[in-house]
Design a protein around this motif. Structure first.
Motif, mmCIF file in Angstrom:
data_model
loop_
_atom_site.group_PDB
_atom_site.id
_atom_site.type_symbol
_atom_site.label_atom_id
_atom_site.label_comp_id
_atom_site.label_asym_id
_atom_site.label_seq_id
_atom_site.Cartn_x
_atom_site.Cartn_y
_atom_site.Cartn_z
ATOM 1 N N TYR A 1 -2.457 11.533 2.988
ATOM 2 C CA TYR A 1 -2.504 10.174 3.504
ATOM 3 C C TYR A 1 -2.246 9.264 2.308
ATOM 4 O O TYR A 1 -2.947 9.347 1.302
ATOM 5 N N SER A 2 -1.230 8.444 2.405
ATOM 6 C CA SER A 2 -0.886 7.576 1.276
ATOM 7 C C SER A 2 -0.883 6.121 1.706
ATOM 8 O O SER A 2 -0.568 5.792 2.850
ATOM 9 N N TRP A 3 -1.262 5.272 0.760
ATOM 10 C CA TRP A 3 -1.300 3.835 1.000
ATOM 11 C C TRP A 3 -0.537 3.118 -0.091
ATOM 12 O O TRP A 3 -0.725 3.393 -1.277
ATOM 13 N N ALA A 4 0.299 2.186 0.318
ATOM 14 C CA ALA A 4 0.900 1.236 -0.604
ATOM 15 C C ALA A 4 -0.158 0.164 -0.849
ATOM 16 O O ALA A 4 -0.690 -0.410 0.096
ATOM 17 N N VAL A 5 -0.489 -0.061 -2.092
ATOM 18 C CA VAL A 5 -1.446 -1.104 -2.460
ATOM 19 C C VAL A 5 -0.604 -2.344 -2.728
ATOM 20 O O VAL A 5 0.208 -2.362 -3.654
ATOM 21 N N CYS A 6 -0.791 -3.356 -1.882
ATOM 22 C CA CYS A 6 0.134 -4.491 -1.887
ATOM 23 C C CYS A 6 -0.546 -5.810 -2.198
ATOM 24 O O CYS A 6 -1.714 -6.017 -1.878
ATOM 25 N N GLN A 7 0.248 -6.706 -2.765
ATOM 26 C CA GLN A 7 -0.162 -8.088 -2.936
ATOM 27 C C GLN A 7 -0.109 -8.701 -1.538
ATOM 28 O O GLN A 7 0.918 -8.629 -0.872
ATOM 29 N N PRO A 8 -1.213 -9.259 -1.014
ATOM 30 C CA PRO A 8 -1.246 -9.673 0.385
ATOM 31 C C PRO A 8 -0.292 -10.810 0.754
ATOM 32 O O PRO A 8 0.168 -10.865 1.887
ATOM 33 N N ASN A 9 0.032 -11.699 -0.175
ATOM 34 C CA ASN A 9 0.915 -12.825 0.156
ATOM 35 C C ASN A 9 2.368 -12.411 0.295
ATOM 36 O O ASN A 9 3.094 -12.959 1.118
#
Length: 113
Positions: free
Chosen positions: A52-60
């Motif tokens: 299971y992988s997640w892109a950790v993103c800048q929310p804006n």
């Protein structure tokens, strides 16, 4: 399992994408991941319950800053990740959040690798 989006306070975690709205491949390449099939592979791994992988993103902006990967093995799971240069704080926060999520919601015993 279907990809699960997670709010990590200052960061937004979502599945990797490469479509007409969001393309994480340039940010992945900036982080050293150059396989053109990487996003498709990660998507298939979610469906197969392999990783299971997640892109950790800048929310804006939705810009990928880091990636966190949870690899299940029975009741245990290994947690790893990497960050683009200068975004180690996003990775650290995401690792903590996903560790808690994996233990609390998914019932895994998590180790960091």
């Amino acid at each position: 399992m279907e990809p699960i989006e997670v709010n990590a306070g200052a960061w937004y975690l979502r599945a990797l994408r490469a479509d007409d709205r969001v393309d994480d491949r340039p940010a992945l390449a900036d982080g050293g991941v150059t396989d053109p099939d990487y996003v498709a592979t990660r998507t298939a791994q979610w469906a197969a319950d392999e990783h299971y992988s997640w892109a950790v993103c800048q929310p804006n902006t939705g810009e990928l800053l880091a990636e966190v990967v949870l690899t299940p093995a029975g009741s245990d799971a290994a947690l790893t990740g990497w960050a683009r240069t200068g975004h180690e704080d996003a990775l650290d926060t995401a690792l903590e959040v996903i560790s808690r999520f994996a233990e609390g919601a998914l019932g895994f015993t998590v180790s960091r690798g």
